[in-house]
Design an enzyme around this catalytic site. Structure first.
Site, PDB file in Angstrom:
ATOM      1  CD  GLU A 386      -5.244  -4.322   2.387  1.00  0.00           C
ATOM      2  OE1 GLU A 386      -4.451  -4.737   2.356  1.00  0.00           O
ATOM      3  OE2 GLU A 386      -5.451  -3.562   1.733  1.00  0.00           O
ATOM      4  CD  GLU A 462      -2.402   0.065   3.207  1.00  0.00           C
ATOM      5  OE1 GLU A 462      -2.488   0.138   1.686  1.00  0.00           O
ATOM      6  OE2 GLU A 462      -1.488  -0.144   4.196  1.00  0.00           O
TER       7      GLU A 462
HETATM    8  C1  GAL Z   1      -2.173  -2.093   0.317  1.00  0.00           C
HETATM    9  C2  GAL Z   1      -1.609  -2.726   1.710  1.00  0.00           C
HETATM   10  C3  GAL Z   1      -0.184  -2.446   1.166  1.00  0.00           C
HETATM   11  C4  GAL Z   1       0.348  -2.127  -0.140  1.00  0.00           C
HETATM   12  C5  GAL Z   1      -0.828  -1.006  -0.416  1.00  0.00           C
HETATM   13  C6  GAL Z   1      -0.338  -0.886  -1.998  1.00  0.00           C
HETATM   14  O1  GAL Z   1      -3.783  -3.127   0.315  1.00  0.00           O
HETATM   15  O2  GAL Z   1      -2.293  -2.832   2.824  1.00  0.00           O
HETATM   16  O3  GAL Z   1       0.716  -3.002   2.032  1.00  0.00           O
HETATM   17  O4  GAL Z   1       0.246  -3.294  -1.060  1.00  0.00           O
HETATM   18  O5  GAL Z   1      -1.801  -1.841  -0.729  1.00  0.00           O
HETATM   19  O6  GAL Z   1      -1.312  -0.110  -2.780  1.00  0.00           O
END
Ligand code: GAL
Length: 749
Positions: A386, A462
């Site tokens: 990110e 994710e």
């Molecule tokens: C994302 C991040 C993860 C975690 C996640 C929580 O943005 O890459 O490490 O923090 O959010 O949902």
């Protein structure tokens, strides 16, 4: 490198560091420990995120025979969080930046026959010059020598790594051209490299040898291509592994041997999907943090392997090692069970200065050289999770990755649209389901994300996570909604034509900083809690299996009329792979219920039960049951009671035998249950754990369940002897008998 000695036992530790102590080899006031180790044991939650940030000292005293002291001696650290200086007999040998990468130091010129000592100054503070630090991060990195340390006694020339390069030339044939890194402290010579590949049961697959010129110093040698036939491929459905054994010879003398596990497969990351051995596989996976309660990262082989098995059992075919390189034991097990792995370099949103970037590049190299031979790994993540576009840095990371490994795709995880695509795969954290509440919980089309006028290989790295944190002991409506959202996104993932698949955030709840999480230093984003106990959402995935593998019937409800807002238990979900269910309540059948049409794309959508029951709030609540049917035959039943009450506790012992030659662990899971074995979710009484024999409890002796259940681990005290230990689980405030378990400790396991 032959002659590997696992060097985890008999270290000393103390907080703080003094160069005088390291020079004198002083052990006064230090605690005797074994590895893996964390600088401080934490409470399960509600600690300060600064508790493990400190300087500390790790010391090892050792003796070398005359003969051994004449060898080349290399010490290897698999993971020390976050920085260390290495002193041998008081002299600074070197240092290492980065808590997730392997490092090696030759200490030959610092040692002598007889007594020697090695000291580490470990810095587990969050240093700006080392990823993932420099800004904020949403996970705790703990601190200490938390993975293995190994010692190697070597000849003048040795093989430091083998990169078993190959490409498939047919379904059962490949051309192989392994590369070796050689370290030669003598003069140049002509040697022979012999390479043998055998199946795990020892059946030979191929062998070949070649004369090679070995220059002075460090070099790389790539063998000429060799054709290999009769290969049984590694495949997620048939994860066949081979062992490659290589030796380096000078004349008749064998200077070194090296061995590693390998597998043969083809992987293509394409705009129309992921193809493994020519077959399209939709990625269904979870992101994994490698932390455990109390001891953070410092747990060894057995627990690491168990995580991989658990993800597989719950229907995952892929894991992303967010956000760093993970344990060899975890990666090895992923290979063995056919799990695909997206491995990535450490980092979280922030990019630091040039010295930080040098560590990023070092991490790329380390990740690829260390983990090259794992057939499960299909993407190298070469962008800090990110982070914003930084073309200069990411052109360098991509170039390095491609140069080290032209056979695998690179990816780079971003969370914003229209980022510059410098990798082979556009990997995106898609939380659109949170940004647009009016919309259902779906995933974006890839071109909405990439902004490119054509399609590219695309993977969702994710989803979910912080958009719907859910505790094991949250109100049932939240736990039900958590499962629904996972079901909606999973379904969309399975039918999405423009991506390789999607990986959810995340496998396990994890410890974090005060900047994130629920205020108690835990992000409750997992489909499992930190104890590896499933939440309802985990059953969304597990119930997608074919019922011939296992029948799942798991309601997302505790069947109590007053838990949800308003009254009643409707609507509730049942995660199942049965064809349909019949629900009995208030002494009668409510009828048959079929997979819901709300969840597109799933082979086995959850069944939603939502009917007006002819009963009033003031009617007597009654026993009931759900019966699951396959081919019109009842195959599973889930009963529930009007008056469920605490009726005991159950303990499941995962491991019966553990090693006494290293620090091994065994897991126990305890549930407070009612008369028919269902978990009493909101029971929060106390458990007491006692151990006898050569084991120690990890974490506190008194435990309160979280969601009616909890797990604990015990670890072996390495005696190198066979013995039997006992673990006693008591509920001191309750009239139930203690439960006593035997744990066998084996010196050869
Ligand atoms: C994302 C991040 C993860 C975690 C996640 C929580 O943005 O890459 O490490 O923090 O959010 O949902």
């Amino acid at each position: 490198m032959k002659g590997k000695i696992q060097w985890n036992l008999n270290w000393h530790f103390c907080e703080g560091f003094s160069a005088d102590r390291a020079a004198a080899g002083d052990l006064a006031g230090m605690e005797a420990i074994h590895l893996p180790h964390q600088v401080k044991t934490l409470t399960y939650n509600c600690f300060s995120h600064n508790d493990t940030q400190m300087l500390s000292t790790y010391a090892k005293h050792f003796t070398l025979s005359q003969e051994d002291a004449g060898k080349r001696i290399v010490v290897e650290f698999d993971g020390v969080m976050t920085y260390f200086d290495l002193y041998v007999n008081g002299a600074l040998v070197g240092s290492h930046k980065g808590g997730y990468s392997r490092s090696r130091f030759e200490i030959s010129s610092f040692v002598h026959p007889g007594n020697n000592h090695l000291y580490l100054m470990v810095d587990s503070r969050e240093r700006d010059d080392i990823p993932p630090f420099g800004c904020v991060i949403d996970y705790l990195t703990f601190g200490g020598v938390y993975r293995d340390v190994n010692l190697y006694l070597l000849e003048t020339a040795f093989l430091s790594d083998v990169l078993f390069r190959y490409h498939m030339t047919g379904a059962h044939s490949a051309q192989v051209y392994p590369e070796f890194y050689v370290d030669n402290s003598g003069s140049a010579f002509t040697g022979t490299i012999c390479c043998q590949v055998v199946s795990r049961d020892g059946t030979p697959l191929t062998q070949f040898q070649q004369e090679v010129a070995i220059p002075e110093g460090r070099s790389s040698v790539q063998l000429d291509p060799n054709d290999v036939d009769n290969i049984r491929r590694w495949d997620p459905d048939d994860p066949n592994m081979y062992v490659v054994r290589v030796c380096l010879k000078q004349g008749d003398a064998t200077l070194d041997t090296i061995e590693d596990d390998i597998g043969f497969r083809s992987v293509e990351c394409r705009a129309d999907g992921l193809f493994v051995n020519g077959r399209r596989i939709v990625v269904v996976g979870m992101d994994r943090h490698q932390s455990y309660p109390y001891i953070g990262y410092s747990i060894g082989r057995r627990a690491q392997r168990a995580d991989a098995d658990l993800l597989k059992q719950y229907g995952m075919n892929t894991v992303r090692t967010s956000h760093y390189m993970q344990s060899q034991y975890f990666l090895d097990r992923c290979d063995e069970i056919g799990m695909l792995v997206f491995e990535e370099i450490p980092g979280w949103q922030h990019i630091g200065d040039e010295s930080f970037k040098q560590v990023v590049l070092q991490d790329v190299r380390s990740m690829i050289v260390t983990d090259f031979n794992h057939p499960g790994i299909f993407i190298w993540g070469v962008r800090i999770n990110e982070s914003l576009d930084d073309d200069d840095l990411y052109l360098r990371t991509n170039e390095l990755a491609h140069q080290l490994d032209p056979s695998r795709s690179t990816g780079g995880v971003r969370c914003y649209k229209n980022s510059h695509l410098l990798e082979d795969v556009y990997t995106m954290n898609d939380f659109c389901h949170a940004e647009r509440p009016g919309l259902k919980h779906f995933l974006l089309n890839q071109q909405q994300v990439t902004g490119l006028p054509y399609k590219v290989p695309y993977l969702v790295s994710e989803y979910m996570g912080h958009t719907y944190p859910t505790k094991q002991f949250d109100n049932e409506s939240l736990r039900d909604e958590h499962a629904r959202r996972h079901a909606e996104i999973l379904g969309r993932n399975l039918i999405k034509p423009d991506s390789m698949g999607a990986i959810g955030w995340c496998a396990f709840d994890y410890n974090t900083h005060g900047d994130y999480g629920a205020g108690d230093k835990i992000c409750y984003h997992g489909i499992f809690d930190m104890f590896r106990i499933p939440k309802y959402a985990a059953y969304v995935y597990r119930s997608q299996k074919d019922p011939s593998e296992e029948v799942i019937l798991q309601p997302a409800s505790g069947f109590s009329r007053g838990e949800k807002a308003l009254y009643g238990i409707m609507p509730f979900l049942v995660m199942t792979n049965c064809d349909y269910i019949e629900v009995f309540m208030y002494g009668k059948s409510l009828g048959l219920f079929f997979p819901s049409d709300k969840f597109f794309g799933l082979p086995h959508p959850p069944i939603e039960v939502d009917v007006d029951v002819e009963a009033q709030w003031n009617d007597v609540w009654q026993d009931g049951k759900i019966v699951g049917y396959l081919n019109q035959k009842p195959v599973a039943e889930y009963a529930f009671l009007r008056d469920p009450h605490l009726d005991g506790f159950t303990v499941v012992q995962d491991d019966q035998e553990i090693s006494s030659s290293e620090v091994d662990t065994a897991r126990f899971e305890v549930s407070f249950v009612d008369q028919i074995g269902h978990v009493c979710t909101f029971y929060n009484g106390v458990l007491q754990i006692e151990t006898q024999g050569d084991i120690e409890l990890i974490g506190p002796k008194f435990l309160a369940p979280a969601g009616g259940r909890i797990a604990f681990w015990v670890k072996s005290v390495p005696t190198g002897k066979d013995s039997t230990a006992t673990v006693t689980v008591k509920a001191p405030a309750l009239p139930y008998p203690d439960q006593v378990f035997q744990l066998h400790l084996k010196k050869d396991l």
